[in-house]
Design an enzyme around this catalytic site. Structure first.
Site, PDB file in Angstrom:
ATOM      1  N   ALA A 141      21.588  19.097   6.954  1.00 50.27           N
ATOM      2  CA  ALA A 141      20.452  18.199   6.723  1.00 50.27           C
ATOM      3  C   ALA A 141      19.847  18.358   5.338  1.00 50.27           C
ATOM      4  O   ALA A 141      19.124  17.476   4.882  1.00 50.27           O
ATOM      5  CB  ALA A 141      19.368  18.445   7.784  1.00 50.27           C
ATOM      6  N   LYS A 142      20.081  19.502   4.692  1.00 50.64           N
ATOM      7  CA  LYS A 142      19.614  19.771   3.322  1.00 50.64           C
ATOM      8  C   LYS A 142      18.124  19.489   3.165  1.00 50.64           C
ATOM      9  O   LYS A 142      17.689  18.860   2.188  1.00 50.64           O
ATOM     10  CB  LYS A 142      20.435  18.976   2.311  1.00 50.64           C
ATOM     11  CG  LYS A 142      21.914  19.354   2.295  1.00 50.64           C
ATOM     12  CD  LYS A 142      22.668  18.590   1.219  1.00 50.64           C
ATOM     13  CE  LYS A 142      24.135  18.983   1.172  1.00 50.64           C
ATOM     14  NZ  LYS A 142      24.896  18.472   2.329  1.00 50.64           N
ATOM     15  N   ARG A 143      17.321  19.974   4.072  1.00 47.11           N
ATOM     16  CA  ARG A 143      15.883  19.751   4.003  1.00 47.11           C
ATOM     17  C   ARG A 143      15.216  20.742   3.043  1.00 47.11           C
ATOM     18  O   ARG A 143      15.649  21.878   2.901  1.00 47.11           O
ATOM     19  CB  ARG A 143      15.252  19.890   5.394  1.00 47.11           C
ATOM     20  CG  ARG A 143      15.734  18.862   6.403  1.00 47.11           C
ATOM     21  CD  ARG A 143      15.395  17.442   5.957  1.00 47.11           C
ATOM     22  NE  ARG A 143      15.588  16.468   7.005  1.00 47.11           N
ATOM     23  CZ  ARG A 143      16.571  15.579   7.058  1.00 47.11           C
ATOM     24  NH1 ARG A 143      17.482  15.547   6.099  1.00 47.11           N
ATOM     25  NH2 ARG A 143      16.661  14.715   8.049  1.00 47.11           N
TER      26      ARG A 143
END
Length: 271
Positions: free
Chosen positions: A94-96
């Protein structure tokens, strides 16, 4: 049991390969599926059937599910639940990255017990400062999960930021590595804070020797990296390195047996 411990156990049993589930429209078309939520569901659940119990880690790419709105997110929830029910570790890609209460909310979504989106780990972005990830690191530890922090990615645009030099002489990428190493200090056999380091880099310009955690190495297979590249970058033993392959495996769908066989071939190649 900590994520690092569970990951080390899974790798010992099933090898280090991470297989991606990337249902982008071109792949849906290659499988003869429609580029809508129904096609997405068919694609994703076929992958779950093929990979569950076969590899140590499966990585659904959240963006391709989110592109279909609430129906797509519901499919992602089914993917996460199906893999976890099959005792297969799930890394939600998700690369949040954010600060304060917003980062805490992302951590609750992807790392807290009871959240339908919570796999076993999530990818996060540290470029608001490594300390901005504290809510995610703390949530991961509290719930026996992990985080994989973007550190030295192989996309050309990343180098301008990641190789920038800080006042103390370190690159930004090295400062991220050092932050992860500090978080993992004393963990056995591996810490819960991993890094994302591209397998197609021309050179490894960061020092990973003190990391004591896993390294996700995307780019294996169709993107050009092979076993020789992994050894060149990370050393012959490849301790803690998780080569990640998506297209090289997914192009063998939609037949479940063919998908599984492809994953096992790549798994054996990198083990």
């Amino acid at each position: 049991m900590s994520f690092g411990t569970r990951l080390a156990k899974a790798v010992a049993e099933r090898g280090p390969l991470c297989v991606g589930i990337d249902p982008h429209p071109a792949l849906l078309g290659q499988w003869g599926l429609t580029a809508d939520a129904a096609g997405l569901e068919r694609f994703a659940l076929t992958c779950v059937e093929a990979f569950a119990g076969q590899v140590s880690l499966v990585k659904p790419q959240s963006a391709f599910f989110e592109a279909h709105g609430s129906a797509g997110v519901a499919v992602l929830e089914r993917v996460v639940g199906g893999l976890r029910d099959a005792d297969t570790l799930v890394l939600v890609d998700a690369k949040r990255g954010d600060i304060g209460s917003t980062m805490a909310a992302y951590a609750a979504a992807y790392l807290a017990e009871g959240s339908p989106l919570a796999g076993d780990a999530v990818t996060v972005s540290p470029f608001l400062g490594f300390g901005s990830l504290d809510p995610a690191v703390e949530a991961a530890r509290a719930h026996g999960r992990g985080v994989f922090v973007l550190a030295r990615t192989s996309n050309p645009e990343g180098a301008g930021v990641q190789r920038a030099v800080l006042p103390d002489g370190r690159t930004v990428a090295q400062s991220i590595v050092d932050g992860a190493a500090a978080a993992n200090a004393g963990a056995d056999p591996l810490g819960d804070v991993g890094l994302v380091v591209g397998a197609t880099l021309a050179e490894l310009d960061v020092d990973l020797s003190a990391l004591n955690g896993p390294v996700l190495a995307p780019g294996f297979g169709a993107q050009g990296a092979g076993v020789a590249d992994l050894r060149r970058l990370f050393g012959a033993e490849l301790r803690g390195v998780l080569p990640s392959s998506s297209r090289d495996v997914l192009r063998h769908g939609p037949d479940v047996a063919s998908l599984r066989a492809a994953a096992l071939r790549v798994r054996d190649e990198v083990s």
